[in-house]
Design an enzyme around this catalytic site. Structure first.
Site, PDB file in Angstrom:
ATOM      1  N   TYR A  51       0.566  22.657 -44.149  1.00  0.00           N
ATOM      2  CA  TYR A  51       1.171  21.567 -44.431  1.00  0.00           C
ATOM      3  C   TYR A  51       2.858  21.967 -45.004  1.00  0.00           C
ATOM      4  O   TYR A  51       3.294  20.596 -45.623  1.00  0.00           O
ATOM      5  CB  TYR A  51      -0.123  21.998 -46.198  1.00  0.00           C
ATOM      6  CG  TYR A  51       0.573  23.270 -46.504  1.00  0.00           C
ATOM      7  CD1 TYR A  51       1.431  24.170 -47.205  1.00  0.00           C
ATOM      8  CD2 TYR A  51      -0.840  23.626 -46.259  1.00  0.00           C
ATOM      9  CE1 TYR A  51       1.231  24.928 -47.595  1.00  0.00           C
ATOM     10  CE2 TYR A  51      -1.317  24.992 -46.926  1.00  0.00           C
ATOM     11  CZ  TYR A  51      -0.423  26.058 -47.694  1.00  0.00           C
ATOM     12  OH  TYR A  51       0.091  27.241 -47.863  1.00  0.00           O
ATOM     13  N   LYS A  52       3.785  23.035 -44.534  1.00  0.00           N
ATOM     14  CA  LYS A  52       4.455  23.054 -44.760  1.00  0.00           C
ATOM     15  C   LYS A  52       5.423  22.331 -43.879  1.00  0.00           C
ATOM     16  O   LYS A  52       5.524  21.287 -43.647  1.00  0.00           O
ATOM     17  CB  LYS A  52       5.020  24.369 -44.571  1.00  0.00           C
ATOM     18  CG  LYS A  52       3.738  25.787 -45.721  1.00  0.00           C
ATOM     19  CD  LYS A  52       4.590  27.309 -45.402  1.00  0.00           C
ATOM     20  CE  LYS A  52       3.839  28.390 -46.363  1.00  0.00           C
ATOM     21  NZ  LYS A  52       3.814  28.151 -47.870  1.00  0.00           N
ATOM     22  N   ARG A  63      15.251  28.902 -53.339  1.00  0.00           N
ATOM     23  CA  ARG A  63      14.489  28.457 -51.530  1.00  0.00           C
ATOM     24  C   ARG A  63      15.081  27.050 -51.429  1.00  0.00           C
ATOM     25  O   ARG A  63      14.405  26.327 -52.169  1.00  0.00           O
ATOM     26  CB  ARG A  63      13.653  29.612 -51.329  1.00  0.00           C
ATOM     27  CG  ARG A  63      12.929  29.623 -50.362  1.00  0.00           C
ATOM     28  CD  ARG A  63      11.669  29.755 -50.782  1.00  0.00           C
ATOM     29  NE  ARG A  63      10.245  28.644 -50.802  1.00  0.00           N
ATOM     30  CZ  ARG A  63       9.051  29.471 -50.429  1.00  0.00           C
ATOM     31  NH1 ARG A  63       9.538  30.314 -49.350  1.00  0.00           N
ATOM     32  NH2 ARG A  63       9.023  27.984 -50.667  1.00  0.00           N
ATOM     33  N   ASP A  82       1.054  36.591 -38.865  1.00  0.00           N
ATOM     34  CA  ASP A  82       0.830  34.904 -39.684  1.00  0.00           C
ATOM     35  C   ASP A  82       2.676  34.114 -39.329  1.00  0.00           C
ATOM     36  O   ASP A  82       3.661  34.560 -39.892  1.00  0.00           O
ATOM     37  CB  ASP A  82       1.143  35.487 -41.432  1.00  0.00           C
ATOM     38  CG  ASP A  82       1.271  34.024 -42.198  1.00  0.00           C
ATOM     39  OD1 ASP A  82       1.239  33.257 -42.062  1.00  0.00           O
ATOM     40  OD2 ASP A  82       0.698  35.300 -43.551  1.00  0.00           O
ATOM     41  N   PHE A 130       3.803  37.614 -47.182  1.00  0.00           N
ATOM     42  CA  PHE A 130       3.365  36.819 -48.582  1.00  0.00           C
ATOM     43  C   PHE A 130       1.545  37.884 -49.392  1.00  0.00           C
ATOM     44  O   PHE A 130       1.364  38.156 -48.283  1.00  0.00           O
ATOM     45  CB  PHE A 130       2.823  35.086 -48.231  1.00  0.00           C
ATOM     46  CG  PHE A 130       2.796  34.509 -48.832  1.00  0.00           C
ATOM     47  CD1 PHE A 130       3.501  34.157 -50.216  1.00  0.00           C
ATOM     48  CD2 PHE A 130       1.327  33.645 -49.587  1.00  0.00           C
ATOM     49  CE1 PHE A 130       3.632  32.796 -50.549  1.00  0.00           C
ATOM     50  CE2 PHE A 130       1.382  33.041 -50.702  1.00  0.00           C
ATOM     51  CZ  PHE A 130       2.027  33.105 -50.987  1.00  0.00           C
TER      52      PHE A 130
END
Length: 397
Positions: free
Chosen positions: A209-210, A356, A184, A113
Site C-alpha cells: 500500500y506504500k 517525513r 522487511d 519498524f
C-alpha cells in the site's frame, strides 16, 4: 526509458495537492474504480462463488506474487500474497528460527519498524525464556552478527530517516556465521532496486500500500528462497497453505514451496485494486525510478537547506545510503506538518521530531518539488505552523 509524464497521468491526484506521502500510502490509480466496479458487478455479482474458479480469484496470490517478484529480484514462483505484513513477519521469523533450532537469538536494530519488533517479542515469548531479541543501533548490526545469532531481522530502509542497510553485505555476514536473514521491504519495494536472489536473502516480506499503490489495507507479500521453500514449515498453518485445501484433511500437510505460506482467504477486492497498480508498474523500470528518485530527493534537500535553516536533515546525505524519502528534524514537527498539509503539501510526522517526505517518481516531478519547497519555506520562515489547531494530535500522524 520510463515516461514519467505517462505514469503520472495514470493516477487520480487531487487538484492543488503535492503528495509527498506515498511512502505511507500510495495514491489511487485512475483505472482502479472501474476495475473494482466490474469485479463487484460482473464477477462477485454474476459469478457468485464460481468466481473462485471462473474469475481466477484463487490464483491471484501467486500471480501477483510473481509480478511483485520482478521488482524485488525474486525467483519466479517464490513470492506469495495475502494477509498483513505483521502476519508475514511472524511467519518468516518463525520458519527461520525453526531452520536454526540450535540457536536462540534474533538480532535486529532500533530503526526497525515497531510492529516487526512486537511480532518478534510475542513469538519469542511463546517459544520460551531461552530466546532473546537483541536490539542494537543500525550501525552496530554488522559487528553484532556473531555465531550465537539464529536470525538477523531487519527493515532494509529505516521508516523514520530513510537510512538504507546493505542487504548483500549483511546477508553475507549472517551466512558466514551460520545465521539466516529476514528482510522487511516495506520501504524498498517500488522505491529502489532490490535483488533478493543476488543478495542470497533467505526470507523477505513487505507491504503493497506504500510505493506499490495497492490502496489502504492492501495485502502483504512473503518471499522464501528456493533452497528453503521445501523445508520451511509455517507456524501459522492456514487452510490455504495446505497441500490440498479441498481434501479437507484434519491434519495439516504443507503445500508446495512458498504456497504453504498462504494462510487465510485471499482479499480479492484488494488484490484486484493491486493489479491495477501493477499495470502502472508495467510501464516503468525500477532502475529509472531509482535514478529519478535520487534526482528529486537531492533537489529537495538542496532547496530546503537553502531556504529553511530551522530544519535539520535526519536522512543520510549520501543518496546511495537512503531510500526514496527525506526526513528533517524540527522540535515542533507535528504542528509544522499539519500546517503544510493545510497548504496542500502532504507529508507525515514520526515521533519524536521527524518530518517525513516521500518521493515517488511515478507521479512526483521536479515542478512538484520546487512548489513544495516554496510552500515549506513560507510556513517555516513565517512561523505559520505556530497555531493551536495545528498542535492537536490526530489518531494518525
Amino acid at each position: 526509458m520510463t515516461d514519467f509524464a505517462a505514469t503520472k497521468a495514470m493516477f487520480d491526484l487531487p487538484e492543488g495537492v503535492i503528495y509527498l506521502d506515498g511512502n505511507s500510502l500510495g495514491p489511487l490509480p485512475r483505472s482502479t474504480p472501474a476495475r473494482l466496479d466490474s469485479m463487484l458487478r460482473e464477477e462477485w455479482g454474476k459469478l457468485l462463488i464460481t468466481g473462485w474458479n471462473k474469475a481466477g480469484w484463487m490464483a491471484q496470490p501467486m500471480g501477483l506474487g510473481d509480478r511483485i517478484g520482478k521488482l524485488i529480484g525474486a525467483e519466479p514462483g517464490h513470492v506469495a500474497m495475502g494477509d498483513t505484513l505483521s502476519i508475514k513477519v511472524y511467519q518468516a521469523l518463525a520458519s527461520a528460527l525453526e531452520l536454526r533450532a540450535d540457536r536462540k537469538v534474533v538480532l535486529s536494530d532500533n530503526g526497525n519498524f515497531p510492529t516487526d519488533l512486537y511480532m518478534a517479542e510475542g513469538l519469542l515469548r511463546t517459544l520460551g525464556a531461552q530466546y532473546e531479541l537483541r536490539i542494537v543501533a543500525p550501525d552496530e548490526v554488522e559487528a553484532q552478527i556473531t555465531e550465537d545469532i539464529a536470525v538477523v531481522m531487519l527493515t532494509e530502509v529505516d521508516y523514520r530517516t530513510g537510512r538504507k542497510h546493505d542487504m548483500a553485505a549483511l546477508t553475507a555476514k549472517a551466512h558466514s556465521v551460520g545465521a539466516l536473514t529476514v528482510w522487511d521491504l516495506a520501504h524498498s519495494a517500488g522505491a529502489l532496486p532490490v535483488d533478493l536472489a543476488g543478495a542470497g536473502a533467505d526470507f523477505a516480506v513487505g507491504c503493497t500500500y506504500k510505493y506499490l499503490n495497492g490502496g489502504p489495507g492492501a495485502p502483504a507479500f512473503i518471499y522464501v528462497a528456493p533452497r528453503h521453500a521445501g523445508r520451511a514449515v509455517p507456524a501459522l498453518s492456514g487452510w490455504l497453505g495446505h497441500a490440498a485445501p479441498f481434501a479437507f484433511d484434519l491434519e495439516y500437510r504443507p503445500g508446495t514451496g512458498v504456497e504453504r505460506m498462504r494462510v487465510g482467504t485471499p482479499p480479492v477486492m484488494q488484490m484486484t485494486a493491486l493489479e491495477c497498480a501493477m499495470d502502472v508498474w508495467d510501464m516503468a523500470s525500477i532502475e529509472d525510478v531509482r535514478a529519478r528518485s535520487i534526482d528529486l530527493t537531492e533537489r529537495f534537500i538542496a532547496g530546503i537547506e537553502a531556504a529553511c535553516p530551522d530544519l535539520e536533515l535526519a536522512s543520510p546525505r549520501d543518496a546511495k545510503l537512503r531510500g526514496s524519502q527525506v526526513s528533517f528534524r524540527f522540535a515542533d514537527g507535528y504542528a509544522a506538518m499539519q500546517a503544510l498539509i493545510a497548504r496542500g503539501v502532504i507529508g507525515d510526522f514520526r515521533a519524536p521530531d521527524i518530518m517525513r517526505f516521500g518521493f515517488t517518481p511515478l507521479y512526483i516531478d521536479g515542478d512538484d518539488v520546487d512548489a513544495a519547497i516554496a510552500i515549506i519555506a513560507d510556513v517555516m520562515n513565517n512561523n505559520l505552523w505556530d497555531r493551536a489547531e495545528y498542535k492537536v494530535r490526530a489518531a494518525v500522524t
